[in-house]
Structures are given as structure tokens and as C-alpha cells.
Design an enzyme around this catalytic site. Structure first.
Site, PDB file in Angstrom:
ATOM      1  CD  GLU A 259      -2.670  -7.491   2.495  1.00  0.00           C
ATOM      2  OE1 GLU A 259      -2.301  -6.324   2.271  1.00  0.00           O
ATOM      3  OE2 GLU A 259      -3.354  -7.826   3.473  1.00  0.00           O
TER       4      GLU A 259
ATOM      5  CB  ALA B  90      -0.864  -0.011   1.255  1.00  0.00           C
TER       6      ALA B  90
ATOM      7  N   GLY C 196       0.558  -5.062   0.757  1.00  0.00           N
ATOM      8  CA  GLY C 196      -0.601  -5.019  -0.134  1.00  0.00           C
ATOM      9  C   GLY C 196      -0.304  -5.638  -1.493  1.00  0.00           C
TER      10      GLY C 196
ATOM     11  CD  GLU D  37       1.396  -5.751   5.206  1.00  0.00           C
ATOM     12  OE1 GLU D  37       2.226  -6.667   5.413  1.00  0.00           O
ATOM     13  OE2 GLU D  37       0.669  -5.727   4.201  1.00  0.00           O
TER      14      GLU D  37
HETATM   15  C1  3H9 Z   1       0.566  -2.260   3.427  1.00  0.00           C
HETATM   16  O1  3H9 Z   1       0.754  -2.764   2.379  1.00  0.00           O
HETATM   17  C2  3H9 Z   1      -0.742  -2.281   4.173  1.00  0.00           C
HETATM   18  C3  3H9 Z   1      -1.724  -3.255   3.598  1.00  0.00           C
HETATM   19  O2  3H9 Z   1      -1.562  -4.533   4.140  1.00  0.00           O
HETATM   20  C4  3H9 Z   1      -3.136  -2.885   3.969  1.00  0.00           C
HETATM   21  C5  3H9 Z   1      -3.689  -1.642   3.398  1.00  0.00           C
HETATM   22  C6  3H9 Z   1      -5.148  -1.493   3.651  1.00  0.00           C
HETATM   23  N1  3H9 Z   1       4.640   3.498   0.048  1.00  0.00           N
HETATM   24  O3  3H9 Z   1      13.328   1.663   0.246  1.00  0.00           O
HETATM   25  P1  3H9 Z   1      13.745   2.411  -0.933  1.00  0.00           P
HETATM   26  C7  3H9 Z   1       9.428   4.875  -1.254  1.00  0.00           C
HETATM   27  S1  3H9 Z   1       1.799  -1.410   4.221  1.00  0.00           S
HETATM   28  C8  3H9 Z   1       5.132   4.711  -0.250  1.00  0.00           C
HETATM   29  O4  3H9 Z   1      14.792   3.440  -0.784  1.00  0.00           O
HETATM   30  P2  3H9 Z   1      14.851   0.024  -2.063  1.00  0.00           P
HETATM   31  C9  3H9 Z   1      10.536   5.172  -0.253  1.00  0.00           C
HETATM   32  O5  3H9 Z   1      10.090   6.027   0.755  1.00  0.00           O
HETATM   33  C10 3H9 Z   1       3.164  -1.455   3.115  1.00  0.00           C
HETATM   34  N2  3H9 Z   1       6.429   4.932  -0.554  1.00  0.00           N
HETATM   35  O6  3H9 Z   1      14.127   1.446  -2.134  1.00  0.00           O
HETATM   36  C11 3H9 Z   1      11.580   5.794  -1.145  1.00  0.00           C
HETATM   37  O7  3H9 Z   1      11.218   7.133  -1.352  1.00  0.00           O
HETATM   38  P3  3H9 Z   1      12.332   8.261  -1.558  1.00  0.00           P
HETATM   39  C12 3H9 Z   1       3.867  -2.745   3.143  1.00  0.00           C
HETATM   40  C13 3H9 Z   1       7.254   3.886  -0.560  1.00  0.00           C
HETATM   41  O8  3H9 Z   1      15.071  -0.398  -3.456  1.00  0.00           O
HETATM   42  C14 3H9 Z   1      11.413   5.042  -2.458  1.00  0.00           C
HETATM   43  O9  3H9 Z   1      10.108   4.462  -2.421  1.00  0.00           O
HETATM   44  N3  3H9 Z   1       5.059  -2.654   2.324  1.00  0.00           N
HETATM   45  C15 3H9 Z   1       6.798   2.597  -0.247  1.00  0.00           C
HETATM   46  O10 3H9 Z   1      15.989   0.080  -1.122  1.00  0.00           O
HETATM   47  C16 3H9 Z   1      12.433   3.925  -2.656  1.00  0.00           C
HETATM   48  O11 3H9 Z   1      12.412   3.084  -1.502  1.00  0.00           O
HETATM   49  C17 3H9 Z   1       6.250  -2.325   2.828  1.00  0.00           C
HETATM   50  O12 3H9 Z   1       6.386  -2.094   4.000  1.00  0.00           O
HETATM   51  C18 3H9 Z   1       5.436   2.414   0.065  1.00  0.00           C
HETATM   52  N4  3H9 Z   1       4.918   1.209   0.354  1.00  0.00           N
HETATM   53  O13 3H9 Z   1      13.780  -0.947  -1.389  1.00  0.00           O
HETATM   54  C19 3H9 Z   1       7.385  -2.257   1.862  1.00  0.00           C
HETATM   55  N5  3H9 Z   1       7.838   1.740  -0.320  1.00  0.00           N
HETATM   56  O14 3H9 Z   1      13.127   7.830  -2.768  1.00  0.00           O
HETATM   57  C20 3H9 Z   1       8.113  -0.968   2.032  1.00  0.00           C
HETATM   58  C21 3H9 Z   1       8.902   2.465  -0.675  1.00  0.00           C
HETATM   59  O15 3H9 Z   1      11.554   9.501  -1.712  1.00  0.00           O
HETATM   60  N6  3H9 Z   1       9.196  -0.773   1.073  1.00  0.00           N
HETATM   61  N7  3H9 Z   1       8.567   3.770  -0.825  1.00  0.00           N
HETATM   62  O16 3H9 Z   1      13.142   8.224  -0.291  1.00  0.00           O
HETATM   63  C22 3H9 Z   1      10.354  -1.433   1.126  1.00  0.00           C
HETATM   64  O17 3H9 Z   1      10.582  -2.311   1.927  1.00  0.00           O
HETATM   65  C23 3H9 Z   1      11.426  -1.003   0.165  1.00  0.00           C
HETATM   66  O18 3H9 Z   1      11.100   0.282  -0.283  1.00  0.00           O
HETATM   67  C24 3H9 Z   1      11.603  -1.922  -1.072  1.00  0.00           C
HETATM   68  C25 3H9 Z   1      12.606  -1.236  -2.056  1.00  0.00           C
HETATM   69  C26 3H9 Z   1      12.165  -3.253  -0.634  1.00  0.00           C
HETATM   70  C27 3H9 Z   1      10.318  -2.111  -1.798  1.00  0.00           C
END
Ligand code: 3H9
Length: 685
Positions: A104, A62, A101, A124
């Protein structure tokens, strides 16, 4: 261009998302997907649907930035339901990371295929949440309770091969393009009579329904991980609902639990940390086109615990290391320790024997300083004394090739003084690793007055490469972390003289969520750090403890008495020593509540943090949070010291400091930044 595009290939509809950088499932993506699915459902000529993503990854979850804002439909749970209810088989074609998400959405699909390098997870919990779009109900039905519990409660992703093994994937694409393989797979399943619907499955949860103790066992095994955090407990409760309740009711339970978490302080704190961690890597005042210095070989001076630990970071990342010591025996000991550490990791199954040998093969131990000449970066980890450091920098400057970076692992001393000993102050930087350096994620990067932008940018990039979280600090005694530790240590000592026991002080902090308190930490590190029998003058509690052979855990006693399993218990001998010092101090003795101890220990730290901000030592309040979280065990669910201060209110902190003014002593001064923000009703973050 729209973030969602569709393409008809024969009777297959291919839906492609392109929402850089990580294809987060923001409103536009959800709306586009919902529309495309509705189209596929209503169009007779479409026989199967593929959902895939362009760019570096499948949906990474999400959009976290939408949390806390008014929701705009379609919601993610509704979207996942719509995908699942599509009368045509829907196939998720996954590359990169299918997270939260994103996974999901994939679980709503009837089939899932992925490239071999893909990772799938529900992280999450790391944001203080639980999967809120059906993940807690569908994953157990698809992958079984045991694996689902582990994935949801730890938040750790699994590899594609593991996902295949547990039934989360239907196929792993080893060769060929994912897009082509997905088309082939879709053509195959389009002809099948029925398709698996995750929410209708019961085969993988049936066993747990008969063995409810799997949950209790899991809770018992993970007690330490769960302590203090709300989200893991809610995750377990939601997965239990998948076993105990029909799907619709389970989903309702998941929703209730999710809503409670998402509006709570813990999740707000942990989301803050997610963005804080990413923000920390950004350096103010450095032009984007600043060139990086290529780092092909790293030199390390000092093969002790610190030097060896630092070396391992680079070896593990595939970078050759030249390790220098003064004497053969010390060098041999250092190399042997590195090998032993790697072999222990291998014994735990986290490294192969080949990887151990590959890392060791990159190590060049030597007694010759001159061998550092061709290194691109040299880090000194010698004794923490300015005169020795200065001498080292003079020698390095004369030996190491021009253009190379010279770094100090000092935890306290002035980098600028060291830089002044060289003809290249612009190449000098502080790299403060935390012990054990091969394990702790924090790296304080100390920016000297003359450190060049290139050097700074290079070490920040290198930190990322070796898996560290780097935070930039300006020059001051102790930098960000140890400078804030000082007032806490000072107050902890004073509290002993005023009538609090070490166990009460430690308990006040462990109740707050720290893994240990200051006296447990001192016992673990060894009370005789920097102490010698010859110079000991019985002038502090610590000195007397050392004189009596109570030098910490390693000697079986320190502040605490330890049993054979290194479990500590309060020591009457320590109490007697403290009582003598307290009597000599003349301070009135009294009882302290946990709250008062916390105020005395933590508020002065916040005050110091405010000074660090005020002086520009830290770039931003959230950097301070990252330092304390990753270097000193500050509990994540509070968001770090500065975020925590914002949560309880800066006025509360200020009032507390004023209330304790007498105990804090005449040398204690309140930060003007804290004062002005508190009076104005403002925050740090
Ligand atoms: C969820 O899904 C809830 C649901 O179950 C229910 C809903 C109802 N959203 O980490 P990076 C941005 S909760 C917005 O440096 P990498 C991040 O801030 C979510 N922004 O890259 C950064 O911005 P900036 C569950 C996001 O290659 C840029 O993207 N998911 C999100 O080292 C690059 O990120 C997670 O918790 C996001 N979801 O790693 C996964 N994700 O460049 C969270 C990233 O401006 N994400 N950004 O600083 C990660 O673990 C890592 O970003 C990922 C890539 C592994 C994907």
C-alpha cells in the site's frame, strides 16, 4: 539508531528503512517516513524521492502486533496519502516481499521498481482482514479489477514479472543493484512533467464499471474459498466500491469494513494462527547453539502411498532419496505413482517438464536395504504394527551409518519402544506425515524420551526446508492429532445409536466450518481400512457396511450412496443397519439439534487437548491449534480448537461436558487443567 534514515544524493532524497526482521510498518517507521516525506515536499532542491528498505525485505506490512492496541499516529492511511500528495515524484524500490501495508505504501508512490526476485501481495485476507490503507482502492486503479480482485481475495502474492505485466511495476531490475537503478530511474522521472497518481486513475477500472457482472462471476467461481469467512466477502465489497464510488468515498467504505473486521473474532483468530504457526517451530529446552546434522540424502522404507508421498517432499526440495521396497512390482508401482503425480502437477502448469525430470533423477529405487547405509536420515513407512516396526528399527540400526537419524512415520505407536530396539535411541524420532504426504502441510515431530536436541533441531529445520509446518509432540497413543480425533470418533458412533443420523452428524460439523464430517471422511478414506471379510463378525455398523459391499466412495456406497460424480446422498440401507444396532443397544432414541451434536463431538476434543497440555505432550495450546488446522480441516476462522474454546469460554465447555456426563459414559474424565482454568476464568492461550 533510527529505523528511518535519509541520504541526499544530488537532488534525490533516498529514504531507507531498517526495521528487522521484516521492516514491518510500526509507529516509529511510519513517523520516520512521514517526516522524511514532509521534508522532501518542502525542500525546493529535492527533485525526486526514493523509498527503499535495508535487510531481507521491503515493508512486509503493518505491524500486526499493534492491532488491538490504542493507535498512535501517524496512521498508515495518512502516511500513504502524504506520499501520494508529495509534489516530488516518489519511487518505491522493492526487494524481498512488498506485502500488505508495504504494498500500500508502494501504491501511494508514483512509481514502483523491483528486483526480479521480488514478490508483491496483499495478504491481509489471510489475517481475516482487508487492505486498510487504500489497497482496495488503489490496486484496482493501477492493476485492473480482475487481477486486483484475485490478489486481494486470495491474498496470494505475484512475482515481479507478473506485476510488471499487469502494470503494478514500472520496471524490473534484472542486473545491477537496486539502489543504483533506483537512482537512475529517479533522475529520469525527475525531469518528467507530471507523475501518475494512483488514486486519480480511472483507466483500469472503467471497463468493470460497464461490466458489473465480473464481481458475481468471481463470487460464483470462488464460493468454496469464501464459505464461512467474513474477510473475503468484505474484500470483494471494498473492491466493488472502487468501481462504484469516487476514491474518497471508496476509502471511507474500505475503512468501515476494515474496522469491523479488525475488531471481530475471525481476525483475532487468524492473527492468533499467524503467530501460532511461527511459534510452533520453537522448541522448549533446546540450547540455541545446538548443532544441526547435515542431511544430504534421505532414505525411505516403503514405496506405498505414504512412502511415495513422503519421498516427493524431499525430491521437490532437491534432496536425493533412496526408496526401498521388498518386491520389484511394488517398487515399480511406487515409482510410477511418484512420476504420475509430478506429471499431473506439470500438466496443471505448476511445474516444468525439466523440473519433473530433475526431481525423478534424484530418486534411487532399490530392493536392497543395504543401500540405505549412507543416508543421513531414514524414514520408515511400513505397515503400522509394532512388531514389524521393531524389526525394521533393528535392521536399520545395523545398516545405516552412525550419526544418521532413524525416523518412524507411525501415526499412533510408541516411538520409545522402537528406539529401545536400537543402540542409538538418541537418533530416533517420529515424523508423522499426513496423507497425501506430498500435499498436506502438517508434520507431527514426535520427540522420544531420549531423542537428542540435535536430532530434533535438524528435523524441524528440514521440515521448514520441505515446506511443512512442524509441531513437536511428546509420546502418547495418537500423539496430538489422532489422540484428539479419538473422542470425536467415539462420540460420533454413539450418537448414531442414540438416534442421530450420519448426515445430521456430518452437517453439524460442516455448518461449523469443517470441509467434511466424520462419516463423509470415513467414506472418503474407505471403510475397509484394516477390515477383512474373513475376520469380519458383523459386530459394528462399519463391519456390516463392508460386508454388504458398502466400502466407501470407491465402491459407490458407504455410509452414503454416491452418484457418478461422487456426490453423496443419505442411504436408507445405512439407516436400516443403524436402526438394528440402535435397537440392540437398548438406548432411548431421540432427535438432536446441531448445537447438541457439536457439543458432544467438540467439547470432548477440547477436554483431550487440555489433557495433552497438562501432560506436556504439546508444548503450548497454540501448537494444538496448528495441528488441527493443518491436519484435520478445523476451520481457520475459529482459530483452532483451543483458541475456539477460549473464545466461547472454558466455563461453557466445562458446563457442557458436565451436562453430557451421562452420555459421555463412566470412562470419560474431565481434565483437571480444563477444570481449574475454567473455574478461575482463565484461558488456554
Ligand atoms: C496489514 O498490512 C494491514 C494494512 O493493510 C492496514 C493497516 C491499517 N508484523 O514469517 P517469518 C514477524 S496486515 C509484525 O518467520 P519469513 C514474525 O512474527 C499485514 N511481525 O519470516 C516473526 O517473528 P519471530 C500484512 C511480523 O522470512 C518474524 O517477523 N502483511 C510481521 O519466513 C519473521 O517472520 C502480512 O500479512 C508483521 N507484519 O517470512 C505479511 N511479519 O521471529 C506477514 C512478520 O519473533 N508476514 N513478522 O517469530 C509474512 O508473510 C512473512 O513474515 C514474510 C517473511 C513473508 C514477510
Amino acid at each position: 539508531m533510527s529505523v528511518i534514515t535519509t541520504q541526499r544524493i544530488g537532488d534525490i532524497l533516498v529514504i531507507v528503512s531498517n526495521n528487522p526482521p521484516v521492516n514491518a510498518l510500526g509507529q516509529a517507521v511510519r513517523a520516520g517516513l512521514a517526516e522524511a516525506i514532509a521534508h522532501a515536499a518542502g525542500e525546493a532542491a529535492i527533485k525526486a524521492v526514493i523509498i527503499r528498505c535495508d535487510g531481507r525485505t521491503f515493508f512486509a506490512g503493518a505491524d500486526i502486533t499493534e492491532f488491538g492496541k490504542p493507535p498512535v499516529g501517524p496512521s498508515l492511511p495518512d502516511l500513504v496519502d502524504a506520499i501520494e500528495q508529495c509534489p516530488k515524484p516518489v519511487i518505491a524500490a522493492i526487494h524481498g516481499t512488498a506485502l500488505g501495508g508495504g504494498l500500500e505504501v508502494a501504491l501511494g508512490c508514483h512509481y514502483r521498481i523491483a528486483v526480479g526476485s521480488a514478490k508483491l501481495g496483499l495478504p491481509e485476507v489471510k489475517l481475516g482482514l482487508l487492505p486498510g490503507a487504500g489497497g482496495t482502492q488503489r490496486l484496482p486503479r493501477v492493476a485492473g479489477i480482475a487481477d486486483a480482485l484475485t490478489m486481494i481475495v486470495t491474498g496470494e502474492a505475484v512475482t515481479a514479472s507478473k506485476a510488471l505485466e499487469i502494470g503494478l511495476l514500472d520496471r524490473v531490475v534484472q542486473t545491477g543493484s537496486l539502489a543504483d537503478e533506483a537512482l537512475e530511474f529517479a533522475a529520469e522521472v525527475a525531469r518528467a512533467a507530471g507523475h501518475p497518481v494512483s488514486s486519480l486513475r480511472t483507466d483500469r477500472i472503467a471497463e468493470a464499471a460497464n461490466h458489473p457482472q465480473v464481481f458475481d462471476k468471481f463470487i460464483a467461481e470462488n464460493a468454496r474459498r469464501l464459505k464461512g469467512f467474513d474477510a473475503p466477502k468484505a474484500c470483494i465489497e471494498a473492491v466493488r466500491a472502487a468501481v462504484d464510488l469516487p476514491f474518497e468515498q471508496g476509502i471511507k467504505r474500505e475503512r468501515e469494513l476494515f474496522m469491523k473486521l479488525v475488531s471481530g473474532t475471525q481476525s483475532r483468530a487468524m492473527r492468533h494462527l499467524f503467530f501460532a504457526e511461527r511459534q510452533a517451530g520453537k522448541i522448549d529446552g533446546i540450547p540455541a547453539d545446538t548443532p544441526l546434522i547435515p542431511i544430504a540424502r534421505v532414505g525411505i522404507l516403503g514405496a506405498g502411498t505414504m512412502g511415495g508421498g513422503i519421498a516427493m517432499n524431499f525430491l521437490s526440495a532437491g534432496l536425493p532419496v533412496t526408496l526401498v521396497e521388498r518386491e520389484q512390482a511394488a517398487l515399480d508401482r511406487g515409482v510410477a505413482t511418484i512420476r504420475k503425480n509430478y506429471e499431473r502437477t506439470a500438466a496443471r502448469g505448476r511445474m516444468t517438464a525439466e523440473q519433473v525430470e530433475a526431481a525423478m533423477a534424484l530418486l534411487t529405487p532399490t530392493l536392497a536395504y543395504e543401500d540405505l547405509a549412507d543416508c543421513d536420515l531414514v524414514i520408515e513407512a511400513v505397515f503400522e504394527l509394532m512388531e514389524i516396526k521393531k524389526d525394521v528399527f533393528r535392521r536399520l540400526d545395523a545398516i545405516v551409518k552412525p550419526g544418521a537419524i532413524l525416523a518412524s512415520n507411525t501415526s499412533y505407536l510408541d516411538i520409545d519402544e522402537m528406539a529401545a530396539e536400537t543402540k542409538r535411541p538418541e537418533a530416533v524420532v517420529g515424523l508423522h506425515f499426513f496423507s497425501p504426504a506430498n500435499i498436506m502441510r502438517l508434520l507431527e515431530v514426535v520427540r522420544g524420551a531420549r531423542t537428542s536436541p540435535s536430532v530434533l533441531k535438524t528435523v524441524m529445520a528440514l521440515a521448514k526446508k520441505i515446506g511443512k509446518i512442524a509441531v513437536v509432540s511428546g509420546v502418547c497413543p495418537g500423539f496430538i492429532g489422532n489422540r484428539m480425533l479419538s473422542p470425536r470418533q467415539r462420540e460420533a458412533q454413539k450418537l448414531l445409536l442414540e438416534g442421530a443420523s450420519p448426515w445430521e452428524v456430518d452437517a453439524a460439523l460442516t455448518e461449523f466450518g469443517f470441509p467434511m464430517g466424520p462419516f463423509q471422511m470415513a467414506d472418503l478414506a474407505g471403510l475397509d481400512l484394516g477390515w477383512t471379510a474373513e475376520t469380519s463378525s458383523s459386530s459394528t455398523i462399519r463391519e456390516v457396511l463392508c460386508e454388504r459391499g458398502r466400502r466407501g466412495q470407491k465402491t459407490g456406497s458407504g455410509f452414503y450412496d454416491y452418484d457418478d460424480n461422487r456426490r453423496g446422498s443419505p442411504s436408507p440401507e445405512t439407516e436400516a443397519i443403524i436402526a438394528e444396532f440402535a435397537a440392540k443397544s437398548g438406548l432411548p432414541q431421540r432427535k438432536f439439534s446441531g448445537d447438541e451434536i457439536r457439543e458432544r463431538l467438540l467439547y470432548p476434543m477440547i477436554n483431550e487437548g487440555a489433557k495433552i497440555l497438562e501432560e506436556g505432550i504439546a508444548q503450548r495450546a497454540s501448537d494444538i491449534d496448528i495441528v488441527w488446522l493443518n491436519g484435520y480441516g478445523w476451520p481457520a476462522f475459529t482459530g483452532g480448537p483451543m483458541f475456539w474454546a477460549d473464545t466461547i469460554g472454558l466455563k461453557t465447555v466445562l458446563d457442557g461436558l458436565r451436562r453430557h456426563a451421562e452420555a459421555l459414559g463412566p470412562d470419560f474424565t474431565i481434565s483437571s487443567l480444563l477444570e481449574s482454568r475454567a473455574e478461575a476464568g482463565e484461558n488456554f492461550n
